[in-house]
Design an enzyme around this catalytic site. Structure first.
Site, PDB file in Angstrom:
ATOM      1  N   TRP A 198       0.811  -1.221   0.000  1.00 53.97           N
ATOM      2  CA  TRP A 198       0.000   0.000   0.000  1.00 53.97           C
ATOM      3  C   TRP A 198       0.836   1.259   0.000  1.00 53.97           C
ATOM      4  CZ3 TRP A 198      -4.284  -0.666  -2.152  1.00 53.97           C
ATOM      5  CH2 TRP A 198      -5.088  -1.774  -1.901  1.00 53.97           C
ATOM      6  N   ASP A 201      -1.167   6.271   6.813  1.00 47.01           N
ATOM      7  CA  ASP A 201      -2.287   5.455   6.336  1.00 47.01           C
ATOM      8  C   ASP A 201      -2.588   4.429   7.428  1.00 47.01           C
ATOM      9  OD1 ASP A 201      -4.034   3.671   5.162  1.00 47.01           O
ATOM     10  OD2 ASP A 201      -2.759   3.221   3.422  1.00 47.01           O
ATOM     11  N   LYS A 251     -11.846  -1.898   6.882  1.00 45.58           N
ATOM     12  CA  LYS A 251     -11.025  -2.916   7.516  1.00 45.58           C
ATOM     13  C   LYS A 251     -11.424  -3.098   8.984  1.00 45.58           C
ATOM     14  CE  LYS A 251      -9.025  -2.890   3.586  1.00 45.58           C
ATOM     15  NZ  LYS A 251      -7.871  -2.130   3.159  1.00 45.58           N
TER      16      LYS A 251
HETATM   17  C1  LIG Z   1      -7.309  -1.545   1.859  1.00 43.13           C
HETATM   18  C2  LIG Z   1      -6.229  -0.570   2.025  1.00 43.13           C
HETATM   19  C3  LIG Z   1      -6.061   0.505   1.134  1.00 43.13           C
HETATM   20  C4  LIG Z   1      -6.897   0.682  -0.114  1.00 43.13           C
HETATM   21  O1  LIG Z   1      -8.201   0.933   0.163  1.00 43.13           O
HETATM   22  P1  LIG Z   1      -9.286   1.081  -1.010  1.00 43.13           P
HETATM   23  O2  LIG Z   1     -10.454   1.597  -0.229  1.00 43.13           O
HETATM   24  O3  LIG Z   1      -9.497  -0.268  -1.583  1.00 43.13           O
HETATM   25  O4  LIG Z   1      -8.785   2.050  -2.005  1.00 43.13           O
HETATM   26  C5  LIG Z   1      -5.045   1.398   1.393  1.00 43.13           C
HETATM   27  N1  LIG Z   1      -4.245   1.274   2.460  1.00 43.13           N
HETATM   28  C6  LIG Z   1      -4.374   0.241   3.328  1.00 43.13           C
HETATM   29  C7  LIG Z   1      -3.458   0.145   4.492  1.00 43.13           C
HETATM   30  C8  LIG Z   1      -5.374  -0.697   3.135  1.00 43.13           C
HETATM   31  O5  LIG Z   1      -5.489  -1.719   3.997  1.00 43.13           O
END
Ligand SMILES: *Cc1c(COP(=O)(O)O)cnc(C)c1O
Length: 369
Positions: free
Chosen positions: A105, A174, A198
């Site tokens: 990511w 993030d 998540k």
């Molecule tokens: C799932 C995830 C993303 C991407 O998310 P989307 O909503 O699918 O664009 C980005 N960063 C992390 C850490 C993730 O777990």
């Protein structure tokens, strides 16, 4: 899947949500607060949604103890939308940003940001996968607009055991797969963002927590729907939000509060993940985790099945046998293979105990050297 009975869901996202919350949503679905209408049929400017919007922000502020000089906003576009939004809102300051790439990511985020300015990788990409280089080796640029990192790499199973030090440069994190799973000192961050799907809700909403002094300088090209300053000014109803997602998220956050808040989520996360990592140690190599011990994720636990680093045939069988016990979404990400168990807040210790019991039995049957 097909059955109405609750499954053991170890999916990485969208992921398991508390059963209680889903039941409450079901009860309210056709008639929200006796209105005779579903929440999803109501205006985002109705008094009902206005309350949900404001309550969501309040509960985030309360659970994470967010200081008053930070704004909490909600937008769409997913985590990947936020990759671009971060750059378009912050990169204008100096035109260059530092990225710590520790997995899938953060690599995507760095690539996205490079469309809008200069991206400096603070350690070489060739860095051993499944590790985080010691901070003393990071090449930080004092002129960077921000330093970016991914707190928990969902695909790879790498989690920062600390908050990076940036010598005053705003820190961007993030936290899509780790928000609301541990206590945090928010004042150490410039921006935190997290897609809800998540740990805290359905897909469709991204929470952004941003220090106020970082607002006000978006790039000209920044679409209004990604413009943090604009969204903050409009209290996250600049256009129609994903009202259903925000509504469910608010209930999940209330559930977290009711169940002991972040302190308890943190305790649980440690217990659940330790149980799994210890099972691997005890398996004497039948189960193995390729991640350095000091940065193993408490949320996403990737592992291989089979001696000498894993056996794909055995892993296929593992998944088939697991599904017979209603254990779902254990397949590793398509880019890394193997098995991955995600242990978000709604996954209980009892769920993990059942997984471990299965792992031990599977080893008994298939693990003779
Ligand atoms: C799932 C995830 C993303 C991407 O998310 P989307 O909503 O699918 O664009 C980005 N960063 C992390 C850490 C993730 O777990």
């Amino acid at each position: 899947m097909g059955s109405s009975q609750s499954a053991l869901n170890f999916g990485a996202g969208p992921a398991k949500l508390p059963r209680e919350v889903l039941e409450e949503v079901q009860r309210e679905f056709l008639s929200y607060q006796d209105s005779g209408m579903s929440l999803i049929e109501m205006s985002h400017r109705s008094k009902e949604y206005t309350k949900i919007n404001n309550d969501s922000q309040s509960i985030i502020r309360e659970l994470l103890n967010v200081p008053s000089n930070y704004k909490i906003i909600m937008m769409q576009g997913g985590g990947c939308g936020a990759f671009a939004a971060i750059a378009m809102n912050l990169l204008n300051r100096t035109g260059t940003a530092d990225y710590a790439v520790t997995g899938t990511w953060s690599a995507k985020a760095a690539k996205e940001a490079a469309k809008y300015g200069e991206v400096n990788l603070v350690f070489p990409k060739a860095n051993k996968p499944g590790s985080i280089p010691d901070q003393s080796t990071w090449k930080l640029n004092p002129n960077a607009s921000y330093v970016y990192y991914c707190d928990n790499e969902t695909v790879d199973g790498v989690e920062f055991p600390y908050i990076p030090e940036t010598n005053g440069v705003p820190l961007v994190s993030d936290m899509s797969s780790s928000i609301m799973t541990k206590k945090l000192d928010i004042s150490k961050f410039g921006v935190i963002f997290a897609g809800a799907q998540k740990n805290i809700g359905p897909s469709g909403v991204v929470v952004v927590i941003i220090r106020e002094d970082l607002l006000g300088n978006p790039m000209k090209c920044c679409p209004s729907v990604f413009d943090f300053t604009h969204i903050a000014k409009e209290n996250s109803v600049h256009n129609t939000p994903s009202t259903f997602s925000v509504y469910v998220m608010e209930k999940v956050l209330q559930w977290i509060k009711k169940n002991g808040g972040l302190e308890e989520m943190q305790n649980q996360a440690l217990q659940k993940s330790s149980l799994l990592y210890n099972t691997m140690v005890q398996s004497q190599g039948f189960y193995s985790c390729p991640i350095d011990e000091n940065c193993r994720s408490r949320m996403n636990v990737p592992f291989r099945v089979g001696f000498n680093g894993g056996d794909e045939k055995l892993e296929e069988l593992f998944l088939v046998e697991a599904e017979k016990l209603k254990m779902y979404q254990l397949k590793g990400h398509r880019s890394v293979g193997g098995i991955r168990a995600s242990l978000y807040n709604a996954v209980s210790l009892a769920d993990v105990q059942l997984l471990v019991k299965f792992m031990n039995e599977f080893q008994k049957q298939h693990g003779s050297k």
